[in-house]
Design a protein around this motif. Structure first.
Motif, mmCIF file in Angstrom:
data_model
loop_
_atom_site.group_PDB
_atom_site.id
_atom_site.type_symbol
_atom_site.label_atom_id
_atom_site.label_comp_id
_atom_site.label_asym_id
_atom_site.label_seq_id
_atom_site.Cartn_x
_atom_site.Cartn_y
_atom_site.Cartn_z
ATOM 1 N N VAL A 41 0.841 -1.200 0.000
ATOM 2 C CA VAL A 41 0.000 0.000 0.000
ATOM 3 C C VAL A 41 0.878 1.254 0.000
ATOM 4 C CG1 VAL A 41 -1.767 1.312 1.246
ATOM 5 C CG2 VAL A 41 -1.904 -1.189 1.137
ATOM 6 N N LYS A 42 1.972 1.212 0.749
ATOM 7 C CA LYS A 42 2.908 2.342 0.737
ATOM 8 C C LYS A 42 3.408 2.589 -0.691
ATOM 9 C CE LYS A 42 4.687 1.170 5.313
ATOM 10 N NZ LYS A 42 5.840 0.625 6.042
ATOM 11 N N ASP A 43 3.803 1.508 -1.352
ATOM 12 C CA ASP A 43 4.285 1.639 -2.730
ATOM 13 C C ASP A 43 3.202 2.228 -3.634
ATOM 14 O OD1 ASP A 43 6.781 0.605 -2.133
ATOM 15 O OD2 ASP A 43 6.212 -1.462 -2.620
ATOM 16 N N ALA A 44 1.959 1.798 -3.410
ATOM 17 C CA ALA A 44 0.857 2.288 -4.248
ATOM 18 C C ALA A 44 0.633 3.778 -4.044
ATOM 19 C CB ALA A 44 -0.422 1.511 -3.924
ATOM 20 N N ILE A 45 0.784 4.258 -2.800
ATOM 21 C CA ILE A 45 0.610 5.691 -2.513
ATOM 22 C C ILE A 45 1.662 6.507 -3.255
ATOM 23 C CG2 ILE A 45 0.787 7.444 -0.699
ATOM 24 C CD1 ILE A 45 -0.532 5.404 1.195
ATOM 25 N N PHE A 46 2.918 6.043 -3.190
ATOM 26 C CA PHE A 46 3.978 6.744 -3.931
ATOM 27 C C PHE A 46 3.693 6.728 -5.435
ATOM 28 C CE2 PHE A 46 6.843 5.643 -0.191
ATOM 29 C CZ PHE A 46 6.926 6.952 0.260
ATOM 30 N N GLU A 47 3.187 5.622 -5.939
ATOM 31 C CA GLU A 47 2.892 5.523 -7.364
ATOM 32 C C GLU A 47 1.759 6.462 -7.764
ATOM 33 O OE1 GLU A 47 4.342 3.807 -10.040
ATOM 34 O OE2 GLU A 47 5.942 3.793 -8.533
#
Length: 429
Positions: free
Chosen positions: A5-11
């Motif tokens: 989810v962290k990665d998705a937020i950055f994306e």
């Protein structure tokens, strides 16, 4: 949040930000959360089924609260954890600090529990549950957060609180110890301040690079032209100390007392509060004090004593046919008028939280341009139809006003209208 989810937020930031768009992310940080990690582990341990069922005093409660999946209820978990922490604190205080030291008992976690969990305010329980019982709570060091953001094509602009960038602690550190790189400097400050939480603003990597090349970034200095373009808001209260000397206290950040020699500057802000004034106005009016103004405003901004906006703000009072509650806010205010348990908070124009009760929200909706007499009548009708009472504070205690007079109703209404005005909720018709 889990890593994916962290990665998705950055994306999301990378793929959807405009060239000068910003993304805001708040997160727990080390080193401040190192001690809280132990406290979280203690609370999860205390609230586990095994621990609950092994404590004789809790067996009956625990059995009654175990759900179909064999889990304790959230309410019971919180009660178990707080009860465990309370017992530890009470025990350590009973035997005293010297005896704790002799027995080898660490007071670190006990002190953390006392400071962060044990409170007489039941409204804070939701926060304790959120911080210490979430499935995922994965703090990180600031430098690692920035590295992760950069790996996704983003970069760090600033934190929402200027104190993070202009802390007094940086002024006291020898220049030979101060890092040149802004990210390393920020991380250095986090170690010194034991920071546990950050509210960071990111932008696209190339845009952030352009920003700092132009001198607009918070890397320890800001162009004067940037400050001159802002509109500043501050309010101050005056009182005398026991020895009769003037004390100036910020309405925005009461933790900081202001140098009494700056009363003339505070007077300028108070004259327009909660409206704004420009730095350009101050510099022109006090042309002989420009150095003092620059230094003082920068200092007060860094302390969080001054708020700011990119556009001028005015706070018109309610004058019947001349003003009304902002049309764009009516739906927002209606929400607070129709719920006793809102899941969002009411905020002012600068997104600072304010308390807005259902009664105050209902009064705000009456302010549609009708004259004050009709607003007052509507206020009385709300009180009468809801069965509410006017409450006043006497000797530190809340007391119901029996048979309130028209003057009492008007006084209460005036206070509500002043709060709405200060929040920036009115507009000219």
């Amino acid at each position: 949040m889990p890593d994916f989810v962290k990665d998705a937020i950055f994306e999301v930031g990378k793929n959807y930000l405009s060239p000068h768009g910003l993304i805001y992310i708040s997160y727990n940080t080390y080193p401040g959360w190192k001690g809280k990690d132990v406290l979280r582990d203690l609370m999860l341990f205390a609230a586990s089924n095994e621990t609950a069922l092994s404590i004789a005093a809790a067996k009956d409660i625990a059995k009654a609260e175990i759900d179909a999946n064999g889990e304790l209820s959230a309410k019971n978990k919180l009660a178990m954890a707080k009860g465990f922490c309370t017992a530890l604190v009470d025990f350590s205080e009973k035997i005293g600090q010297d005896e704790c030291y002799k027995l080898g008992i660490s007071r670190h976690t006990i002190n953390y529990a006392k400071e962060h969990v044990l409170t007489n305010n039941p409204e804070k329980d939701y926060y304790v549950m959120h911080e210490y019982f979430e499935t995922f709570n994965d703090p990180c060091y600031f430098k690692d957060f920035v590295a992760k953001a950069r790996s996704h094509g983003l970069d760090y602009v600033a934190d929402t609180h200027l104190q993070s960038h202009f802390s007094q602690i940086f002024e006291a550190i020898p220049a030979s110890m101060m890092p040149n790189d802004r990210i390393i400097k920020e991380q250095f400050g986090d170690f010194l301040l034991n920071k546990a939480f950050r509210c960071s603003i990111l932008g696209l990597k190339e845009s952030v690079l352009e920003l700092f090349k132009a001198g607009g970034g918070l890397d320890g200095g800001v162009k004067k032209s940037v400050l001159e373009s802002l509109y500043l808001q501050a309010g101050f209260e005056y009182q005398n100390s026991p020895d009769g000397k003037l004390e100036i206290i910020s309405k925005l950040n009461k933790a900081h007392k202001i140098n009494p020699e700056l009363k003339w500057l505070c007077d300028e802000f108070n004259a327009l509060y909660p409206g704004t004034l420009s730095l350009k106005y101050l510099l022109e009016k006090y042309s002989q004090k420009q150095d003092i103004i620059w230094a003082s405003v920068a200092r007060l901004l860094a302390l969080g004593v001054i708020d700011f906006s990119a556009a001028p703000m005015r706070a018109p009072v309610y004058e019947g046919a001349k003003t009304r509650v902002k049309e764009s806010l009516r739906g927002y205010i209606s929400y607070f008028a129709n719920t006793d348990t809102p899941v969002i908070g009411a905020a002012n124009e600068l997104n600072a939280l304010i308390s807005l009760s259902p009664l105050e929200a209902k009064v705000a909706l009456l302010c549609d341009g009708r004259d004050l007499g009709k607003v007052l009548k509507g206020f009385k009708d709300i009180i009468k139809s809801s069965g509410q009472s006017l409450i006043q504070i006497q000797n530190g205690k809340q007391e119901k006003i029996q048979a309130p007079t028209d003057a009492a109703f008007k006084g209460f209404l005036d206070n509500i209208l002043e709060k709405l005005s200060h929040a920036g909720y009115f507009e000219k018709i």
